[in-house]
Write an enzyme that holds these catalytic residues in place. Structure first.
Site, mmCIF file in Angstrom:
data_model
loop_
_atom_site.group_PDB
_atom_site.id
_atom_site.type_symbol
_atom_site.label_atom_id
_atom_site.label_comp_id
_atom_site.label_asym_id
_atom_site.label_seq_id
_atom_site.Cartn_x
_atom_site.Cartn_y
_atom_site.Cartn_z
ATOM 1 N N HIS A 131 -127.245 48.451 -25.320
ATOM 2 C CA HIS A 131 -128.597 49.027 -26.028
ATOM 3 C C HIS A 131 -128.058 49.783 -27.507
ATOM 4 O O HIS A 131 -127.192 50.915 -27.287
ATOM 5 C CB HIS A 131 -129.192 50.320 -25.336
ATOM 6 C CG HIS A 131 -130.571 50.524 -25.551
ATOM 7 N ND1 HIS A 131 -131.394 49.565 -25.514
ATOM 8 C CD2 HIS A 131 -131.071 51.883 -25.819
ATOM 9 C CE1 HIS A 131 -132.839 50.237 -25.891
ATOM 10 N NE2 HIS A 131 -132.445 51.612 -26.162
ATOM 11 N N LYS B 39 -140.596 49.229 -29.592
ATOM 12 C CA LYS B 39 -139.962 50.321 -30.520
ATOM 13 C C LYS B 39 -138.496 49.401 -30.907
ATOM 14 O O LYS B 39 -137.961 49.192 -29.930
ATOM 15 C CB LYS B 39 -139.723 51.653 -29.795
ATOM 16 C CG LYS B 39 -138.767 52.465 -30.361
ATOM 17 C CD LYS B 39 -139.024 53.957 -29.932
ATOM 18 C CE LYS B 39 -137.897 54.661 -29.574
ATOM 19 N NZ LYS B 39 -137.788 56.027 -29.101
ATOM 20 N N LYS C 189 -134.835 49.987 -32.606
ATOM 21 C CA LYS C 189 -133.955 51.129 -33.328
ATOM 22 C C LYS C 189 -133.182 50.478 -34.403
ATOM 23 O O LYS C 189 -132.650 49.353 -34.395
ATOM 24 C CB LYS C 189 -132.812 50.930 -31.895
ATOM 25 C CG LYS C 189 -133.309 51.795 -30.913
ATOM 26 C CD LYS C 189 -133.787 53.053 -30.924
ATOM 27 C CE LYS C 189 -133.729 53.974 -29.869
ATOM 28 N NZ LYS C 189 -133.992 55.397 -30.106
ATOM 29 N N ASP D 2 -137.558 53.524 -34.770
ATOM 30 C CA ASP D 2 -136.943 54.805 -34.325
ATOM 31 C C ASP D 2 -135.574 54.660 -35.161
ATOM 32 O O ASP D 2 -134.547 53.836 -34.863
ATOM 33 C CB ASP D 2 -136.623 55.020 -32.972
ATOM 34 C CG ASP D 2 -136.029 56.374 -32.651
ATOM 35 O OD1 ASP D 2 -135.753 57.085 -33.618
ATOM 36 O OD2 ASP D 2 -136.024 56.927 -31.393
ATOM 37 N N GLU E 290 -140.123 56.800 -36.253
ATOM 38 C CA GLU E 290 -139.640 58.098 -35.485
ATOM 39 C C GLU E 290 -138.296 58.778 -36.168
ATOM 40 O O GLU E 290 -137.319 57.946 -36.346
ATOM 41 C CB GLU E 290 -139.365 57.592 -34.042
ATOM 42 C CG GLU E 290 -139.233 58.671 -32.913
ATOM 43 C CD GLU E 290 -139.023 58.009 -31.694
ATOM 44 O OE1 GLU E 290 -139.766 57.215 -31.347
ATOM 45 O OE2 GLU E 290 -138.475 58.357 -30.886
ATOM 46 N N ASP F 124 -138.698 63.736 -33.460
ATOM 47 C CA ASP F 124 -138.167 63.584 -32.088
ATOM 48 C C ASP F 124 -136.978 64.578 -31.809
ATOM 49 O O ASP F 124 -137.116 65.760 -31.534
ATOM 50 C CB ASP F 124 -137.545 62.012 -31.861
ATOM 51 C CG ASP F 124 -136.917 62.082 -30.457
ATOM 52 O OD1 ASP F 124 -136.637 62.980 -29.727
ATOM 53 O OD2 ASP F 124 -136.412 61.026 -30.211
ATOM 54 N N LYS G 294 -140.202 65.668 -25.059
ATOM 55 C CA LYS G 294 -139.105 65.229 -24.235
ATOM 56 C C LYS G 294 -138.591 66.597 -23.125
ATOM 57 O O LYS G 294 -138.041 67.447 -23.973
ATOM 58 C CB LYS G 294 -137.833 64.815 -24.788
ATOM 59 C CG LYS G 294 -137.835 63.445 -25.452
ATOM 60 C CD LYS G 294 -136.516 62.966 -26.156
ATOM 61 C CE LYS G 294 -136.835 61.736 -26.623
ATOM 62 N NZ LYS G 294 -135.584 61.257 -27.531
ATOM 63 N N GLU H 219 -142.705 55.934 -23.634
ATOM 64 C CA GLU H 219 -141.461 55.284 -23.521
ATOM 65 C C GLU H 219 -140.592 55.505 -22.366
ATOM 66 O O GLU H 219 -139.633 55.356 -22.299
ATOM 67 C CB GLU H 219 -140.647 55.241 -24.882
ATOM 68 C CG GLU H 219 -140.001 56.705 -25.008
ATOM 69 C CD GLU H 219 -139.390 56.926 -26.156
ATOM 70 O OE1 GLU H 219 -139.290 55.917 -27.260
ATOM 71 O OE2 GLU H 219 -138.673 57.813 -26.352
HETATM 72 C C1 MUC Z 1 -134.834 58.143 -28.775
HETATM 73 O O1 MUC Z 1 -134.361 58.542 -29.705
HETATM 74 O O2 MUC Z 1 -136.051 58.073 -28.674
HETATM 75 C C2 MUC Z 1 -135.705 56.489 -26.601
HETATM 76 C C3 MUC Z 1 -135.785 55.096 -26.305
HETATM 77 C C4 MUC Z 1 -134.511 54.451 -27.051
HETATM 78 O O3 MUC Z 1 -134.099 53.598 -26.763
HETATM 79 O O4 MUC Z 1 -133.610 55.747 -27.220
HETATM 80 C C5 MUC Z 1 -134.393 56.880 -26.572
HETATM 81 C C6 MUC Z 1 -134.030 58.098 -27.409
HETATM 82 MG MG MG Z 2 -136.275 59.007 -30.755
#
Ligand code: MUC
Ligand code: MG
Length: 387
Positions: free
Chosen positions: A21, A166, A168, A197, A223, A248, A272, A326
């Site tokens: 990941h 989502k 990254k 994100d 994000e 976030d 969170k 999520e």
């Molecule tokens: C985040 O920054 O949101 C949430 C989903 C993911 O892949 O990482 C987390 C942390």
């Molecule tokens: Mg995030």
């Protein structure tokens, strides 16, 4: 009925992920969680979880630090005391322990779980009352490879598991990231919503260009594009962007939330509990968002099933959940440490109906994955335990 806290277990558990990941700040191939169990003198056991992403890569606390903070500083404060209620115990902890939000959240969750089990009520009822029985859950595409991400998303859509994704980004150049995102959005078309994100990786100028390019690509939300300390940048970006901007990492509790709301420095908040400092604090962050007409989103620290269901119990009480949740952490992990896995169906998570968190640990699994190796050092009594 008065009771006292007799014992607190804290176990670091390492669970492999189904694939690497990849975030802008780190790449993980296992998820590390601290499982906390609070044993009360009336026989009730409550549990909580403290998870981080990539040790100290993402936030200020590591799993090892969470365990140490609870064992060395928090447990001695609450052990043997006559527990009136969780709020009073956590007020005591907060008087003596600064910061350490993830550790406080894990302990508070375990105490609240015990309270709710004692009352025979789902935890959501103690947190204000459940307004929904099912939460929408997105999936994060973060393999680091465009073709693999598209295949993963297609499989999820076909299986009816997720229809919001989502991505990254922030690790590569802006042009490469936008090409990656645009290819995925093109492949999925109207069948899915796509968000990104950035995990704080951009500066303001990159973010401005990125927001325009991602808007053209059909992305719905960005994000935490800027470093968490850059509030002014977030404000200007939110004002000028046609895509929703979500805060976030910058939200570390109600005070940050109020500051963001006052200055309108985000269109949406990722709520969170670990970042906020607990379920109560996260509920306040959501209340501030609600009052300020800021979008509400149920975030994750990629928790395992215990932390995930704790978040779910809180998010189920939110009047608004504009951007869904999520809460997919357990689905990213190869192993389940509950006796019954969480119920993911129809692009969502179904809330359990039992008391407390509504889940039970499979102690065989916990023993197998505990880092300190009880699978090697403890024999016997490996029975499934209803926690
Ligand atoms: C985040 O920054 O949101 C949430 C989903 C993911 O892949 O990482 C987390 C942390
Ligand atoms: Mg995030």
């Amino acid at each position: 009925m008065p009771f006292q806290i007799d014992k607190i277990d804290t176990w670091i558990v390492d669970i492999p992920t189904i694939r690497p990941h990849v975030l802008s700040v780190t790449a993980i191939s296992k998820q590390v969680m601290v499982i906390v169990r609070v044993h009360c003198s009336d026989g009730v056991i409550g549990m909580g979880e403290g998870s981080t992403i990539g040790g100290l890569s993402y936030g200020d606390e590591s799993p090892e630090g969470i365990k140490l903070a609870i064992d060395t500083y928090m447990a001695p404060l609450v052990l043997g005391t006559k527990a009136e209620n969780t709020a009073s115990l956590m007020a005591l902890v907060t008087r003596h322990v600064v910061g350490n939000h993830f550790a406080k959240n894990a302990l508070e969750t375990a105490l609240l779980d015990a309270d709710a089990r004692r009352c025979g009520l789902p935890l959501s009822e103690l947190l204000g009352g459940r307004l929904r029985d099912r939460l929408p859950v997105l999936w994060t595409l973060a393999s680091g490879d465009t073709a693999r991400d598209i295949a993963e998303a297609e499989a999820m859509i076909d299986a009816g598991r997720h229809d919001v994704f989502k991505l990254k980004i922030g690790k590569r150049s802006l042009a490469d990231d936008v090409a990656h995102v645009a290819a995925i959005k093109r492949a999925l078309g109207e069948r899915a919503s796509v968000r990104v994100d950035v995990n704080q990786a951009w500066d303001e100028q990159t973010a401005r260009r990125g927001a325009d390019m991602l808007a053209d690509a059909g992305v719905d939300l960005i994000e935490q594009p800027l470093p968490r300390a850059d509030r002014e940048g977030m404000r200007r970006l939110t004002e000028g962007s046609t895509i929703a901007i979500m805060a976030d990492e910058a939200l570390r509790g109600p005070h940050d939330a109020l500051d963001f709301a006052r200055s309108r420095s985000a269109d949406a908040f990722s709520i969170k509990p670990p970042q906020a400092g607990g379920l109560f604090a996260a509920g306040k962050v959501a209340a501030i968002a609600d009052a300020a007409h800021i979008g509400v989103y149920g975030g994750t620290m990629l928790e395992g099933s215990v932390g995930t269901i704790a978040c779910a119990q809180l998010y189920a009480t939110f009047a608004r959940l504009d951007w869904g949740t999520e809460l997919f952490g357990p689905l990213l992990q190869t192993e389940e440490i509950l006796t019954e896995p969480l119920a993911y169906r129809d692009c969502g998570l179904v809330l359990p109906t039992g008391p407390g968190l509504g889940v039970s640990l499979d102690m065989d699994k916990v023993v197998r994955f505990r880092r300190d190796g009880p699978a090697r050092t403890v024999v016997g009594a490996r029975t499934k335990e209803s926690a």
